[in-house]
Design an enzyme around this catalytic site. Structure first.
Site, PDB file in Angstrom:
ATOM      1  N   GLU A 208      41.179  37.369  41.234  1.00 11.23           N
ATOM      2  CA  GLU A 208      40.238  37.818  42.510  1.00 11.23           C
ATOM      3  C   GLU A 208      38.890  37.577  42.260  1.00 11.23           C
ATOM      4  O   GLU A 208      37.892  38.469  42.300  1.00 11.23           O
ATOM      5  CB  GLU A 208      40.467  39.271  42.485  1.00 11.23           C
ATOM      6  CG  GLU A 208      41.946  39.700  42.914  1.00 11.23           C
ATOM      7  CD  GLU A 208      41.854  41.179  43.156  1.00 11.23           C
ATOM      8  OE1 GLU A 208      41.345  41.951  42.648  1.00 11.23           O
ATOM      9  OE2 GLU A 208      42.918  41.627  44.183  1.00 11.23           O
ATOM     10  N   GLU A 287      49.775  39.964  45.253  1.00  7.29           N
ATOM     11  CA  GLU A 287      49.732  41.481  44.489  1.00  7.29           C
ATOM     12  C   GLU A 287      50.358  42.394  45.693  1.00  7.29           C
ATOM     13  O   GLU A 287      49.435  42.794  46.696  1.00  7.29           O
ATOM     14  CB  GLU A 287      48.480  41.918  44.139  1.00  7.29           C
ATOM     15  CG  GLU A 287      48.254  41.422  42.650  1.00  7.29           C
ATOM     16  CD  GLU A 287      47.163  41.862  42.205  1.00  7.29           C
ATOM     17  OE1 GLU A 287      46.452  42.903  42.534  1.00  7.29           O
ATOM     18  OE2 GLU A 287      46.481  41.230  41.020  1.00  7.29           O
TER      19      GLU A 287
HETATM   20  C1  GLA Z   1      43.608  44.140  41.569  1.00  4.35           C
HETATM   21  C2  GLA Z   1      43.721  43.386  40.584  1.00  4.35           C
HETATM   22  C3  GLA Z   1      44.717  43.985  39.834  1.00  4.35           C
HETATM   23  C4  GLA Z   1      44.582  45.627  39.732  1.00  4.35           C
HETATM   24  C5  GLA Z   1      44.913  45.960  41.071  1.00  4.35           C
HETATM   25  C6  GLA Z   1      44.903  47.522  41.205  1.00  4.35           C
HETATM   26  O1  GLA Z   1      43.989  43.916  42.773  1.00  4.35           O
HETATM   27  O2  GLA Z   1      44.083  42.046  40.601  1.00  4.35           O
HETATM   28  O3  GLA Z   1      44.669  43.495  38.281  1.00  4.35           O
HETATM   29  O4  GLA Z   1      43.432  45.716  39.014  1.00  4.35           O
HETATM   30  O5  GLA Z   1      43.817  45.668  41.792  1.00  4.35           O
HETATM   31  O6  GLA Z   1      46.062  48.021  40.350  1.00  4.35           O
END
Ligand code: GLA
Length: 650
Positions: A208, A287
């Site tokens: 990210e 995700e």
């Molecule tokens: C983001 C991150 C993950 C985690 C999620 C929340 O998407 O990429 O590593 O922190 O948020 O659980």
């Protein structure tokens, strides 16, 4: 704007061309990983075969066949190795064909050049265990992983070794350290890449990054470092928020761009910005959140089943590749939990449990959400075995253990057994945990005050400071509650003791460089205390064989308690939960394993998960050590119960 768009589309096409041209012409490798029965699409025992993975139009192609990735996250560092196979089998039984895991740098290199890849840290063994269960692997080596882990998984010593380091940037030191780390990691991972006969099909670049920065030089450096090890033996990808800017800022040519979204997005429209950036290529939700994580003092976070099922069904109908984040969460054992700090400077540390309201609980038990997901995946996939229905494992209800006061951390015996005396310092700047190369635990800073009575002010506590005057508790300074001053009754030459607790480094956003200790000055009546300071660390890394019998009444302050549990005769140890209700705040060790931070008065987590594999059967004793930083409210006992309390007392 228009010109930029054309440029992005051009960049994206460079990726598509290079990705579609990926073919493996390396020497054939026979898989030693899995029997053909377990993993039909992994390479077989008998015939040497070249595994190849590529992208054709909107699909992943493995050895000539399209693969719809149906994945779930499981972080091997959040569950004892003895349970990996069990959890992975439950993934497979739900109808998933892939498991995704981050690799946490700090878990494997907790101190500079001190590597650990064995036992619970044997990530190669985890990947082989996944292959054995017939699962492909999405590897997410960061180097930054976020994941609600201390410093987003980066090793704390980077901040100590390079005081001005810019993490997640083209900073030479950061990039060079990443290069050294990845070389080490891929000694273990390379044989497990798909092109080498292993299950790793995709490898993520950064994490990210698009919401953190937009430095193309940095992205390319990380891509190149990873790609040097991966080559054409697996595909690279990035994962970002769903908006166009995040995608553009996070993506890098040569890696498939994917997005992360939960149940509040519409599967029909959410990919539009991604498609603007990348006109073709497989669509993937890297995700997909079936639950959420919780901070101390919040109510327990989670996600209802119905929206999860709705979004999952939509993704299945549209052949979207997906990865549940997380399908199984586990636990932030030890001092590994991270924290958030938003633009309003509100610091919120994460609870120890990473149950996440995931389809499998913290103890690995299937939930109603799990069964509902299995039903959906079963409707689309004849491979899902309807007869394989995982059930809840039995839990131990071991009752009450009486704890004895052993030693106060601030007493001479406490200091000599648990403390580490650092050199005295003079001046108004105190050394941080990182400068002293102490990862976690507590740091005690002490000086003499010359004024009679006054106001103590500490503007940048990192994070929670228990203040003592002449060894008597005088109050709290706290980053969480923005309490920065305290009125103190002092005499000339009173000793001021500041016991600083590191509550977990920030793991997300612009406040990532989260040094611990006391930043800035300590002031008393408006004057900086810049005389001589004595500094004692309590790293709390190994707590065993502590001697002492502290018979004082329970004053407020850091005291170590000890007790023993003997399991019922003839029974194998089961998973169980320690109920910390009635205790204040601190840490618990069972047979030397640090279960993590407890803080029932803040909640919502009340119980601590105890894996049965860490317990001894009768007649052996199980040693329970509790370091209470505040004060027990009730009697000095603690209960082992057979169910979790993660949402407060009710
Ligand atoms: C983001 C991150 C993950 C985690 C999620 C929340 O998407 O990429 O590593 O922190 O948020 O659980």
């Amino acid at each position: 704007m228009c010109v930029l768009k054309v440029l992005f589309v051009a960049l994206a096409s460079v990726f598509i061309i290079s990705a579609t041209s990926i073919r493996f012409d390396s020497a054939p490798v026979v898989s030693k990983l899995a029997s053909a029965n377990h993993a039909p699409s992994l390479s077989s025992h008998s015939a040497p075969q070249i595994n190849n993975i590529s992208i054709a139009e909107d699909e992943f192609i493995l050895n000539g066949k399209p693969l719809h990735i149906k994945s779930g996250s499981l972080h091997y560092f959040r569950v004892p190795a003895e349970y990996w196979a069990d959890r992975l089998r439950k993934f497979k039984a739900a109808g998933l064909n892939t498991v995704s895991t981050y690799v946490e740098w700090s878990y494997h290199e907790p101190e500079e050049r001190q590597y650990s890849f064995s036992g619970d840290r044997d990530v190669a063994q985890f990947v082989r265990a996944a292959a054995k269960e017939g699962l492909y692997v999405l590897l997410r080596p960061g180097p930054y992983i976020c994941a609600e882990r201390d410093l987003g998984g980066l090793p704390y010593w980077l901040l100590g070794k390079y005081p001005n380091i810019k993490l997640r940037s083209a900073d030479e030191d950061f990039v060079e350290e990443t290069r050294i780390w990845m070389a080490k990691l891929f000694e273990h991972m390379s044989p497990l890449l798909f092109g080498n006969g292993g299950p790793i099909i995709l490898v993520q670049v950064e994490n990210e990054y698009g919401v953190y920065g937009s430095d193309m030089v940095y992205k390319e450096q990380i891509r190149d470092i990873i790609s040097e090890h991966v080559g054409a033996k697996a595909l690279l990808y990035t994962a970002d928020f769903v908006d166009f800017d995040s995608i553009r800022n996070g993506a890098v040519p040569g890696a498939l761009a994917t997005i992360n979204f939960g149940t509040n997005s519409n599967v029909q429209t959410v990919f539009e910005p991604l498609r603007q950036y990348m006109p073709e290529g497989p669509l993937m939700n890297s995700e997909f959140y079936p639950g959420w994580f919780t901070h101390w003092t919040e109510s327990a976070q989670g996600q209802e089943i119905a929206p999860v099922i709705r979004t999952l069904t939509d993704m299945m109908n549209n052949k979207i590749n997906f990865n549940f984040y997380v399908f199984f969460g586990g636990t932030n054992f030890e001092f590994t939990a991270g924290a958030n700090d938003d633009s309003l400077q509100k610091y919120l540390p994460d609870i120890t449990s990473y149950d996440y309201d995931a389809p499998l609980t913290e103890a690995g038990d299937p939930t109603l959400k799990y069964y509902a997901i299995k039903d959906v995946l079963g409707q689309f996939n004849s491979d899902v075995n309807e007869d394989q229905i995982p059930t809840e494992s039995p839990k131990g209800n071991y009752g009450n253990v009486v704890l004895r006061r052993k030693v106060s951390l601030l007493s001479p015996e406490g200091r000599s057994q648990l403390g580490k005396k650092y050199s005295d310092v003079t001046g108004s700047t105190l050394p941080t945990f990182e400068e002293l190369r102490q990862r976690a635990g507590l740091m005690l800073y002490e000086t003499t005050i010359h004024d009679t009575n006054g106001i103590l002010e500490i503007k940048m506590p990192r994070d929670r400071i228990y203040v003592f005057v002449d060894e008597v508790y005088a109050g709290l300074i706290s980053r969480m509650t923005n309490k920065h001053s305290l009125s103190l009754e002092t005499k000339p030459d009173s000793v001021l003791s500041l016991l600083v607790e590191n509550q977990g480094r920030v793991n997300f956003g612009q406040y990532l460089h989260d040094y611990k200790g006391i930043l800035g000055t300590v002031e008393f009546n408006g004057k900086s205390l810049s005389g001589k300071w004595s500094v004692t660390g309590y790293p709390l890394e190994q707590i065993d064989n502590i001697s002492g019998t502290d018979l004082q009444n329970s004053d407020y302050g850091p005291v170590l308690y000890e007790g023993e549990l003997i399991l019922p005769e003839g029974q194998q140890p089961l998973d169980t939960f320690l109920d910390t209700g009635g205790w204040g705040k601190g840490y618990i060790w069972v047979n030397g394993h640090n279960l993590g931070r407890y803080w029932p008065s803040a909640g919502p987590q009340i119980t601590m998960y105890v894996p049965g594999v860490w317990l001894h059967a009768a007649p052996s004793q199980n040693k329970i050590i509790l370091l209470e930083l505040e004060q027990p409210l009730g009697d000095l006992t603690i209960d082992f119960i057979n169910y979790p309390k993660l949402a407060g007392e009710n």
